[in-house]
Design a protein around this motif. Structure first.
Motif, PDB file in Angstrom:
ATOM      1  N   ARG A 252      10.654  73.665  12.702  1.00 51.61           N
ATOM      2  CA  ARG A 252      11.801  73.287  11.886  1.00 51.61           C
ATOM      3  C   ARG A 252      12.646  72.214  12.571  1.00 51.61           C
ATOM      4  O   ARG A 252      12.975  71.183  11.956  1.00 51.61           O
ATOM      5  N   GLU A 253      12.965  72.422  13.843  1.00 47.19           N
ATOM      6  CA  GLU A 253      13.776  71.443  14.568  1.00 47.19           C
ATOM      7  C   GLU A 253      13.014  70.128  14.717  1.00 47.19           C
ATOM      8  O   GLU A 253      13.589  69.047  14.553  1.00 47.19           O
ATOM      9  N   ARG A 254      11.749  70.232  15.021  1.00 46.61           N
ATOM     10  CA  ARG A 254      10.918  69.031  15.173  1.00 46.61           C
ATOM     11  C   ARG A 254      10.874  68.219  13.887  1.00 46.61           C
ATOM     12  O   ARG A 254      11.025  66.990  13.904  1.00 46.61           O
ATOM     13  N   ASP A 255      10.662  68.879  12.768  1.00 51.47           N
ATOM     14  CA  ASP A 255      10.491  68.159  11.512  1.00 51.47           C
ATOM     15  C   ASP A 255      11.773  67.461  11.072  1.00 51.47           C
ATOM     16  O   ASP A 255      11.720  66.408  10.424  1.00 51.47           O
ATOM     17  N   VAL A 256      12.926  68.032  11.414  1.00 52.41           N
ATOM     18  CA  VAL A 256      14.191  67.353  11.113  1.00 52.41           C
ATOM     19  C   VAL A 256      14.266  66.034  11.877  1.00 52.41           C
ATOM     20  O   VAL A 256      14.646  64.985  11.329  1.00 52.41           O
ATOM     21  N   LEU A 257      13.888  66.068  13.152  1.00 52.14           N
ATOM     22  CA  LEU A 257      13.898  64.845  13.957  1.00 52.14           C
ATOM     23  C   LEU A 257      12.876  63.839  13.438  1.00 52.14           C
ATOM     24  O   LEU A 257      13.161  62.639  13.354  1.00 52.14           O
ATOM     25  N   PRO A 273      -1.401  62.500  27.133  1.00 51.68           N
ATOM     26  CA  PRO A 273      -1.884  63.024  28.408  1.00 51.68           C
ATOM     27  C   PRO A 273      -2.228  64.507  28.300  1.00 51.68           C
ATOM     28  O   PRO A 273      -1.577  65.251  27.561  1.00 51.68           O
ATOM     29  N   PRO A 274      -3.225  64.965  29.045  1.00 48.41           N
ATOM     30  CA  PRO A 274      -3.610  66.381  28.970  1.00 48.41           C
ATOM     31  C   PRO A 274      -2.653  67.312  29.696  1.00 48.41           C
ATOM     32  O   PRO A 274      -2.712  68.525  29.511  1.00 48.41           O
ATOM     33  N   SER A 275      -1.747  66.739  30.517  1.00 44.61           N
ATOM     34  CA  SER A 275      -0.910  67.559  31.381  1.00 44.61           C
ATOM     35  C   SER A 275       0.429  67.954  30.762  1.00 44.61           C
ATOM     36  O   SER A 275       1.185  68.721  31.365  1.00 44.61           O
ATOM     37  N   ARG A 276       0.755  67.444  29.572  1.00 36.02           N
ATOM     38  CA  ARG A 276       2.036  67.731  28.941  1.00 36.02           C
ATOM     39  C   ARG A 276       1.818  68.130  27.490  1.00 36.02           C
ATOM     40  O   ARG A 276       0.829  67.763  26.861  1.00 36.02           O
ATOM     41  N   ASN A 277       2.794  68.879  26.928  1.00 32.47           N
ATOM     42  CA  ASN A 277       2.821  69.048  25.486  1.00 32.47           C
ATOM     43  C   ASN A 277       3.101  67.685  24.855  1.00 32.47           C
ATOM     44  O   ASN A 277       3.957  66.939  25.337  1.00 32.47           O
ATOM     45  N   VAL A 278       2.391  67.366  23.818  1.00 28.21           N
ATOM     46  CA  VAL A 278       2.519  66.040  23.220  1.00 28.21           C
ATOM     47  C   VAL A 278       2.995  66.168  21.776  1.00 28.21           C
ATOM     48  O   VAL A 278       2.792  67.200  21.124  1.00 28.21           O
ATOM     49  N   PRO A 279       3.636  65.127  21.249  1.00 29.45           N
ATOM     50  CA  PRO A 279       4.061  65.170  19.853  1.00 29.45           C
ATOM     51  C   PRO A 279       2.862  65.391  18.945  1.00 29.45           C
ATOM     52  O   PRO A 279       1.788  64.824  19.180  1.00 29.45           O
ATOM     53  N   PRO A 280       3.003  66.193  17.915  1.00 27.54           N
ATOM     54  CA  PRO A 280       1.867  66.481  17.016  1.00 27.54           C
ATOM     55  C   PRO A 280       1.534  65.262  16.170  1.00 27.54           C
ATOM     56  O   PRO A 280       2.303  64.871  15.290  1.00 27.54           O
TER      57      PRO A 280
END
Length: 400
Positions: A252-257, A273-280
């Protein structure tokens, strides 16, 4: 410039056509085109035709490409990497002009005809790295379009005089103003972004801001970036690189942004990068956010990894996002072709008549196969000029 006729190629996997190039642009495509008297003729042999590849985020100035192996013993924190690199470059006399030229040519040999590079500006090196990279941009201007970002790798506020150097960099020819982690590095996000956006506004330059900050911290910085983008009328002129926080947030917070980014034309740049969470990736695209791909650093003091091959980067993006269907792999390719050009603001891009003739021929049945197999670039044309064959630059380009 003589005309160029490329026979029997399949644009993005479509039916075979001939492509006629005049004055550096695509003049016409169609079956069995007549060859003008002054035209050089290249036989495509049914090869797949791609537009010139686009690198949306790299660091030409700091690469060690082609140099002796660098033994990496740097600490794990971001500030460790920043301080280690600055010290190494100062002590070694690292030559940004020579190294940026070497890496830019390596990109060109593998089909990258347009790229955006971030160049370190700080109070120790001053504008030395920028000046070297501007020489590379000038040397290759006929065959490769290079956007230069004046980038405060050591932060904007912590080293007094950096803001003035960034403004001077824009006067001297930098195309874009860069920024970095207003909370985590500058520790004063409101002031940091006020200064940064103020420089961009005064000099009428677009912005590309590295945002490594995670979770709530990154979301707070992103909110401030979006507020200033709207207040200053900079819609369509701001890029956020990395944006790791978008991979940390709840849906929900992501989609608002994302909705606000789309409305303001703020683009997202990812190296996945494989080492971090990345934007979908797919959620971003569904929201209307342009997502472009880049390598980030290649073979430097930060990391030994990377290669100046945007088909390989598209493959790595596809793997990071678990893209398996052909239409999904086409999305990965889009991040280093059309979306890459759109996100950086490169004009006259594509395979239609009127576009700049930046063309790449590979032996592949489909674009998805080209991403997965990363075949040898049979032919690379840049601005209507053959610059590489079988992955090797033509002699006249090597000498630039």
């Amino acid at each position: 410039m003589p005309s160029l006729l490329i026979r029997n190629v399949r644009p993005m996997g479509a039916s075979p056509v001939d492509v006629l190039v005049r004055d550096g642009r695509i003049a016409e495509t169609g079956a069995a085109l007549p060859a003008p008297a002054d035209a050089a003729v290249e036989e495509g042999g049914g090869a797949l035709l791609l537009p010139g590849l686009v690198e949306g985020h790299t660091h030409l100035d700091k690469t060690l490409w082609g140099m002796d192996w660098y033994r990496n013993e740097v600490g794990a924190n971001l500030i460790d990497k920043i301080e280690n690199e600055r010290a190494f470059r100062h002590a070694s006399g690292h030559d940004a002009a020579a190294q940026s030229l070497v890496l830019a040519k390596a990109f060109l040999a593998l089909g990258t005809t347009r790229l955006r590079t971030h160049v370190d500006v700080d109070t120790q090196a001053g504008l030395r790295h920028l000046e070297g990279t501007l020489r590379t941009r000038q040397a290759l201007c006929d065959v490769q379009q290079i956007q230069v970002v004046a980038f405060p790798q050591s932060g904007l506020l912590g080293r007094p005089g950096t803001a003035e150097l960034l403004a001077q960099a824009l006067v001297q020819g930098a195309d874009v103003l860069g920024g970095l982690d207003p909370c985590a590095i500058d520790r004063d996000p409101v002031r940091s972004l006020d200064v940064l956006f103020g420089i961009a506004d005064r000099h009428q330059r677009p912005l590309d801001i590295h945002l490594h900050e995670p979770g709530a911290m990154g979301a707070f910085s992103l909110e401030l970036i979006l507020q200033r983008t709207e207040a200053l009328g900079m819609q369509g002129k701001v890029a956020v690189s990395h944006g790791f926080c978008l991979g940390d947030l709840g849906e929900r917070e992501r989609d608002v942004l994302l909705a606000r980014m789309a409305r303001l034309g703020v683009v997202l740049v990812t190296s996945a990068p494989p080492s971090r969470n990345v934007p979908p990736l797919m959620a971003c695209r569904k929201a209307g956010v342009t997502v472009l791909g880049g390598n980030d650093g290649i073979r430097d003091t930060w990391s030994p990894y990377g290669k100046p091959d945007m088909l390989e980067r598209a493959m790595l993006i596809g793997m990071r996002y678990n893209l398996r269907r052909d239409d999904e792999i086409d999305v990965a390719l889009d991040t280093v072709t059309h979306a890459g050009a759109r996100g950086c603001g490169f004009e006259a891009y594509g395979l239609e008549a009127g576009c700049r003739a930046d063309l790449v021929l590979v032996d592949a049945q489909t674009p998805a196969q080209a991403v997965v197999s990363r075949p040898v670039r049979r032919l690379v044309v840049a601005g209507g000029r053959v610059v590489a064959r079988s992955g090797v630059l033509q002699a006249e380009v090597v000498s630039l």
